[in-house]
Design a protein around this motif. Structure first.
Motif, PDB file in Angstrom:
ATOM      1  N   LYS A 160     -82.866  37.692  -6.420  1.00 46.57           N
ATOM      2  CA  LYS A 160     -82.833  38.385  -7.706  1.00 46.57           C
ATOM      3  C   LYS A 160     -83.995  38.006  -8.622  1.00 46.57           C
ATOM      4  O   LYS A 160     -83.807  37.370  -9.644  1.00 46.57           O
ATOM      5  N   PRO A 161     -85.225  38.394  -8.254  1.00 48.63           N
ATOM      6  CA  PRO A 161     -86.333  38.153  -9.166  1.00 48.63           C
ATOM      7  C   PRO A 161     -86.112  38.985 -10.432  1.00 48.63           C
ATOM      8  O   PRO A 161     -86.040  40.207 -10.365  1.00 48.63           O
ATOM      9  N   THR A 162     -85.951  38.311 -11.565  1.00 47.91           N
ATOM     10  CA  THR A 162     -85.546  39.012 -12.791  1.00 47.91           C
ATOM     11  C   THR A 162     -86.579  39.001 -13.893  1.00 47.91           C
ATOM     12  O   THR A 162     -86.406  39.694 -14.885  1.00 47.91           O
ATOM     13  N   GLY A 163     -87.630  38.222 -13.759  1.00 46.74           N
ATOM     14  CA  GLY A 163     -88.636  38.187 -14.822  1.00 46.74           C
ATOM     15  C   GLY A 163     -90.008  37.918 -14.249  1.00 46.74           C
ATOM     16  O   GLY A 163     -90.163  37.199 -13.261  1.00 46.74           O
ATOM     17  N   LEU A 164     -91.024  38.526 -14.873  1.00 45.61           N
ATOM     18  CA  LEU A 164     -92.410  38.331 -14.461  1.00 45.61           C
ATOM     19  C   LEU A 164     -93.252  38.002 -15.685  1.00 45.61           C
ATOM     20  O   LEU A 164     -93.023  38.546 -16.762  1.00 45.61           O
ATOM     21  N   ALA A 165     -94.240  37.140 -15.502  1.00 43.06           N
ATOM     22  CA  ALA A 165     -95.224  36.861 -16.550  1.00 43.06           C
ATOM     23  C   ALA A 165     -96.559  36.638 -15.862  1.00 43.06           C
ATOM     24  O   ALA A 165     -96.639  35.963 -14.833  1.00 43.06           O
ATOM     25  N   TYR A 166     -97.613  37.210 -16.417  1.00 40.98           N
ATOM     26  CA  TYR A 166     -98.960  37.055 -15.866  1.00 40.98           C
ATOM     27  C   TYR A 166     -99.803  36.348 -16.923  1.00 40.98           C
ATOM     28  O   TYR A 166    -100.087  36.911 -17.974  1.00 40.98           O
ATOM     29  N   VAL A 167    -100.134  35.085 -16.659  1.00 42.88           N
ATOM     30  CA  VAL A 167    -100.843  34.256 -17.630  1.00 42.88           C
ATOM     31  C   VAL A 167    -102.013  33.560 -16.942  1.00 42.88           C
ATOM     32  O   VAL A 167    -101.822  32.863 -15.936  1.00 42.88           O
ATOM     33  N   ASN A 168    -103.215  33.743 -17.475  1.00 39.57           N
ATOM     34  CA  ASN A 168    -104.416  33.072 -16.950  1.00 39.57           C
ATOM     35  C   ASN A 168    -104.567  33.224 -15.435  1.00 39.57           C
ATOM     36  O   ASN A 168    -104.738  32.248 -14.714  1.00 39.57           O
ATOM     37  N   GLN A 169    -104.479  34.432 -14.960  1.00 45.95           N
ATOM     38  CA  GLN A 169    -104.653  34.761 -13.540  1.00 45.95           C
ATOM     39  C   GLN A 169    -103.535  34.224 -12.644  1.00 45.95           C
ATOM     40  O   GLN A 169    -103.691  34.147 -11.432  1.00 45.95           O
ATOM     41  N   VAL A 170    -102.411  33.825 -13.220  1.00 45.70           N
ATOM     42  CA  VAL A 170    -101.275  33.326 -12.445  1.00 45.70           C
ATOM     43  C   VAL A 170    -100.068  34.201 -12.752  1.00 45.70           C
ATOM     44  O   VAL A 170     -99.749  34.457 -13.905  1.00 45.70           O
ATOM     45  N   LEU A 171     -99.399  34.652 -11.698  1.00 45.82           N
ATOM     46  CA  LEU A 171     -98.174  35.429 -11.840  1.00 45.82           C
ATOM     47  C   LEU A 171     -96.989  34.485 -11.669  1.00 45.82           C
ATOM     48  O   LEU A 171     -96.898  33.755 -10.677  1.00 45.82           O
ATOM     49  N   TYR A 172     -96.085  34.482 -12.650  1.00 46.75           N
ATOM     50  CA  TYR A 172     -94.870  33.680 -12.587  1.00 46.75           C
ATOM     51  C   TYR A 172     -93.690  34.617 -12.369  1.00 46.75           C
ATOM     52  O   TYR A 172     -93.604  35.659 -13.007  1.00 46.75           O
ATOM     53  N   VAL A 173     -92.794  34.218 -11.473  1.00 44.94           N
ATOM     54  CA  VAL A 173     -91.605  35.009 -11.169  1.00 44.94           C
ATOM     55  C   VAL A 173     -90.370  34.146 -11.405  1.00 44.94           C
ATOM     56  O   VAL A 173     -90.274  33.037 -10.873  1.00 44.94           O
ATOM     57  N   VAL A 174     -89.441  34.658 -12.202  1.00 44.39           N
ATOM     58  CA  VAL A 174     -88.154  33.993 -12.376  1.00 44.39           C
ATOM     59  C   VAL A 174     -87.239  34.523 -11.286  1.00 44.39           C
ATOM     60  O   VAL A 174     -86.971  35.723 -11.220  1.00 44.39           O
ATOM     61  N   ASP A 175     -86.798  33.627 -10.426  1.00 40.38           N
ATOM     62  CA  ASP A 175     -85.933  33.977  -9.304  1.00 40.38           C
ATOM     63  C   ASP A 175     -84.526  33.502  -9.674  1.00 40.38           C
ATOM     64  O   ASP A 175     -84.164  32.346  -9.436  1.00 40.38           O
TER      65      ASP A 175
END
Length: 80
Positions: free
Chosen positions: A40-55
């Motif tokens: 259930k990936p529920t959130g994404l953030a793209y900061v300084n060329q890095v993609l973060y995924v909340v799983d």
């Protein structure tokens, strides 16, 4: 798309939705693109060329230094 345990990319120029990463099976396995599993990936953030995924169900925040190399590492994960 909710419930698919995958990450999808929206191409605004072509007006298409494309599968970006994930096998579709629930899990917390790292791997390149289609070999990764999510829970259930529920959130994404793209900061300084890095993609973060909340799983959410995997209790993890995952990071991707190269967006083309999705699901290769965890920033934080709950102990099982």
């Amino acid at each position: 798309m909710a419930g698919q345990h995958q990450i999808w990319a929206l191409d605004l120029n072509r007006k298409r939705l494309n599968l970006y990463s994930g096998t579709g099976k629930i899990g917390r396995d790292d791997g390149d693109g289609m070999f990764a599993t999510f829970a259930k990936p529920t959130g994404l953030a793209y900061v300084n060329q890095v993609l973060y995924v909340v799983d959410a169900d995997g209790s993890a925040i995952r990071d991707y230094v190269h967006v083309s190399d999705l699901a290769r590492s965890h920033v934080a994960a709950a102990e099982r």
